[in-house]
Design an enzyme around this catalytic site. Structure first.
Site, short mmCIF file in Angstrom:
data_model
loop_
_atom_site.label_atom_id
_atom_site.label_comp_id
_atom_site.label_asym_id
_atom_site.label_seq_id
_atom_site.Cartn_x
_atom_site.Cartn_y
_atom_site.Cartn_z
N LEU A 38 53.97 22.45 27.32
CA LEU A 38 52.65 23.00 27.01
C LEU A 38 52.65 23.91 25.79
CD1 LEU A 38 51.33 23.78 30.61
CD2 LEU A 38 50.75 21.84 29.16
N THR A 64 50.34 32.52 34.04
CA THR A 64 49.59 33.41 34.94
C THR A 64 50.24 34.77 35.16
OG1 THR A 64 50.67 32.40 36.86
CG2 THR A 64 48.55 31.47 36.17
N ASP A 104 38.16 35.20 36.15
CA ASP A 104 37.28 36.37 36.08
C ASP A 104 37.84 37.44 35.15
OD1 ASP A 104 39.28 36.66 38.35
OD2 ASP A 104 38.55 38.71 38.25
N TYR A 127 46.57 38.57 28.80
CA TYR A 127 46.29 37.41 29.65
C TYR A 127 44.81 37.02 29.58
CZ TYR A 127 45.30 34.66 33.81
OH TYR A 127 44.83 33.68 34.65
#
Length: 298
Positions: A38, A64, A104, A127
């Site tokens: 990736l 993450t 969110d 992030y």
């Protein structure tokens, strides 16, 4: 239903739920990071360009590690922003729709009520900034892209708040749990079920259709981390709950500053898809039952 999905991600929460829930007529080709790097946009684009007959692409992969991203910004952006951008360009070239998962955490948490899709993002950390860049790259490059923002994903797989609480309760005499952060706990399985239920519709939706763009996909209801912990132990240890102490976010200093409000309004999902995910408490009951069944099997 006949649906062919090329999925980036094979072992994460959403990726595994997609594979578990894909019934007859749904074929998912899940690409692991070992199969597609990736951090290499060319490899990402090539995986889509050289894939056989597929109906849509799902990006269920992400970097993450929220706190670690502060010291690994290049890696966070490579996986969360530049890879999705490459996917979007490759999908556009083939006329394929792209489903991409965001968070969110693109918001600052300063709003008094739930965030809607049109609220201005203002991430507090690397992030969140990398995920926002991914949203923007996807929507700019593919005219049939659905960017799904989710919140506090939990499941019987991987690392998440549910698993962490159960693990810590085995070793800590008192669990200190943050009580001033609120969001909408969301079951990865319910997110997967939504994607699979709408897959055929999305595969056929033309550019400009209301299905595309930003969409908040969360279970109904909001909670603090402390509220969620109470619900977890009400189900898992009803007669012997651990001792818990509500504490403020400031009790746990972290490299990445946390937003206090991550609530997402799902009104657009109800308007466009005529759907509302069930209350998070009901979803939690099912996941806890799944964990219990897994233990019995072992």
């Amino acid at each position: 239903m006949s649906l062919r999905i090329l999925q980036f991600g094979a072992t994460g929460q959403l990726a595994r739920e997609m594979l578990d829930r894909a019934g007859p007529g749904v074929a998912i080709t899940a690409l692991s990071r070992a199969e597609v790097d990736l951090t290499d946009p060319d490899a990402v684009a090539r995986a889509i360009g050289e894939a056989g007959e597929i109906d849509l692409v799902l990006n269920a992969a992400a970097y993450t590690a929220v706190d670690k991203a502060e010291s690994e910004p290049d890696l966070a952006y490579a996986v969360n922003a530049w890879a999705p951008g490459a996917m979007a360009r490759a999908c556009q070239a083939r006329g394929l729709p792209l489903l991409h998962v965001s968070t969110d955490m693109v918001f600052s948490g300063d709003k008094a009520g739930p965030y809607v899709e049109t609220d201005a993002p203002a991430p507090l950390h690397v992030y969140g900034s990398s995920k926002l860049a991914g949203e923007q790259a996807v929507l700019a490059a593919c005219d049939r892209a659905l960017v799904m923002r989710v919140s506090w994903l939990f499941s019987a797989y991987g690392q998440n708040f549910l698993q962490m609480m159960l693990r810590l309760s085995q070793t800590q005499p008192v669990l200190k749990v943050v009580a001033d952060q609120r969001a909408c706990p969301t079951a990865s399985g319910d997110l997967a079920a939504f994607i699979l239920s709408q897959g055929e519709r999305l595969a056929g939706a033309p550019a400009g259709a209301p299905e595309w763009g930003l969409l908040h996909v969360v279970n109904e209801g909001a909670a603090s981390r402390y509220d969620m912990a109470q619900a977890i132990f009400a189900l898992t240890r009803p007669g012997d709950p651990p001792v818990m102490e509500p504490v403020p976010t400031s009790a746990f200093p972290t490299p990445a500053r946390r937003a206090l409000n991550g609530e997402l309004d799902s009104g657009r999902m109800q308007a466009v898809f005529s759907l509302q995910l069930r209350p998070w408490q009901e979803a939690l009951e099912d996941v806890v039952a799944q964990l219990s069944a897994q233990k019995e099997t072992v």
